[in-house]
Design a protein around this motif. Structure first.
Motif, PDB file in Angstrom:
ATOM      1  N   ASP A 250      -0.814  -3.324 -17.012  1.00  0.00           N
ATOM      2  CA  ASP A 250      -2.065  -3.695 -16.331  1.00  0.00           C
ATOM      3  C   ASP A 250      -2.088  -3.161 -14.908  1.00  0.00           C
ATOM      4  O   ASP A 250      -3.096  -2.628 -14.446  1.00  0.00           O
ATOM      5  N   TRP A 251      -0.962  -3.291 -14.197  1.00  0.00           N
ATOM      6  CA  TRP A 251      -0.898  -2.799 -12.817  1.00  0.00           C
ATOM      7  C   TRP A 251      -1.078  -1.281 -12.775  1.00  0.00           C
ATOM      8  O   TRP A 251      -1.823  -0.763 -11.944  1.00  0.00           O
TER       9      TRP A 251
ATOM     10  N   GLU B 274      12.793  -1.058 -12.620  1.00  0.00           N
ATOM     11  CA  GLU B 274      12.767  -0.843 -11.164  1.00  0.00           C
ATOM     12  C   GLU B 274      12.175  -2.050 -10.436  1.00  0.00           C
ATOM     13  O   GLU B 274      12.623  -2.390  -9.341  1.00  0.00           O
ATOM     14  N   LEU B 275      11.192  -2.697 -11.034  1.00  0.00           N
ATOM     15  CA  LEU B 275      10.628  -3.911 -10.436  1.00  0.00           C
ATOM     16  C   LEU B 275      11.685  -5.007 -10.327  1.00  0.00           C
ATOM     17  O   LEU B 275      11.754  -5.713  -9.314  1.00  0.00           O
ATOM     18  N   ALA B 276      12.507  -5.143 -11.350  1.00  0.00           N
ATOM     19  CA  ALA B 276      13.549  -6.173 -11.337  1.00  0.00           C
ATOM     20  C   ALA B 276      14.536  -5.945 -10.189  1.00  0.00           C
ATOM     21  O   ALA B 276      15.048  -6.910  -9.604  1.00  0.00           O
ATOM     22  N   LYS B 277      14.761  -4.697  -9.843  1.00  0.00           N
ATOM     23  CA  LYS B 277      15.688  -4.376  -8.747  1.00  0.00           C
ATOM     24  C   LYS B 277      15.170  -4.861  -7.393  1.00  0.00           C
ATOM     25  O   LYS B 277      15.953  -5.043  -6.464  1.00  0.00           O
TER      26      LYS B 277
ATOM     27  N   GLY C  37      -3.735  14.680  -6.564  1.00  0.00           N
ATOM     28  CA  GLY C  37      -4.213  13.378  -6.110  1.00  0.00           C
ATOM     29  C   GLY C  37      -3.069  12.431  -5.828  1.00  0.00           C
ATOM     30  O   GLY C  37      -1.902  12.727  -6.037  1.00  0.00           O
ATOM     31  N   GLY C  38      -3.412  11.259  -5.385  1.00  0.00           N
ATOM     32  CA  GLY C  38      -2.424  10.236  -5.097  1.00  0.00           C
ATOM     33  C   GLY C  38      -2.921   8.888  -5.516  1.00  0.00           C
ATOM     34  O   GLY C  38      -3.988   8.764  -6.078  1.00  0.00           O
ATOM     35  N   ARG C  39      -2.136   7.890  -5.263  1.00  0.00           N
ATOM     36  CA  ARG C  39      -2.487   6.542  -5.620  1.00  0.00           C
ATOM     37  C   ARG C  39      -3.490   5.989  -4.661  1.00  0.00           C
ATOM     38  O   ARG C  39      -3.677   6.306  -3.568  1.00  0.00           O
TER      39      ARG C  39
ATOM     40  N   GLY D 214       4.679  -0.656  -5.486  1.00  0.00           N
ATOM     41  CA  GLY D 214       4.449   0.785  -5.450  1.00  0.00           C
ATOM     42  C   GLY D 214       5.746   1.570  -5.323  1.00  0.00           C
ATOM     43  O   GLY D 214       5.926   2.623  -5.942  1.00  0.00           O
ATOM     44  N   TYR D 215       6.675   1.032  -4.538  1.00  0.00           N
ATOM     45  CA  TYR D 215       7.987   1.651  -4.381  1.00  0.00           C
ATOM     46  C   TYR D 215       8.700   1.710  -5.731  1.00  0.00           C
ATOM     47  O   TYR D 215       9.271   2.735  -6.102  1.00  0.00           O
TER      48      TYR D 215
END
Length: 79
Positions: free
Chosen positions: A48-49, A33-36, A77-79, A8-9
């Motif tokens: 998909d996520w 960003e996920l790779a970081k 709204g939010g997640r 999520g971050y």
């Protein structure tokens, strides 16, 4: 392997805000960003996520393929 909360971050860090306040995110930016934070996902996994976990973004892609673009459609709204 990254930590679950970092997904999520990474998504939040991938979101771009233009001059008019429109929020968008591309699959490529999210994967970067996920790779970081030590998550090695394909673009398909990232899409998909997003589709399953983020209800406030809709797909606004203009081309076929896994590098998609999503835009917020519910700013209250939010997640």
């Amino acid at each position: 392997m990254g930590r679950i909360y970092e997904i999520g971050y990474a998504f939040d860090r991938a979101v771009k805000i233009d001059q008019k306040g429109k929020k968008t995110v591309t699959t490529a930016d999210f994967v970067r960003e996920l790779a970081k934070v030590n998550w090695d996902w394909t673009r398909r996994q990232a899409n998909d996520w997003i589709e399953m976990s983020v209800s406030t973004f809709k797909d606004i892609s203009t081309e076929e393929g896994d590098n998609r673009t999503f835009m917020v459609y519910n700013p209250n709204g939010g997640r």
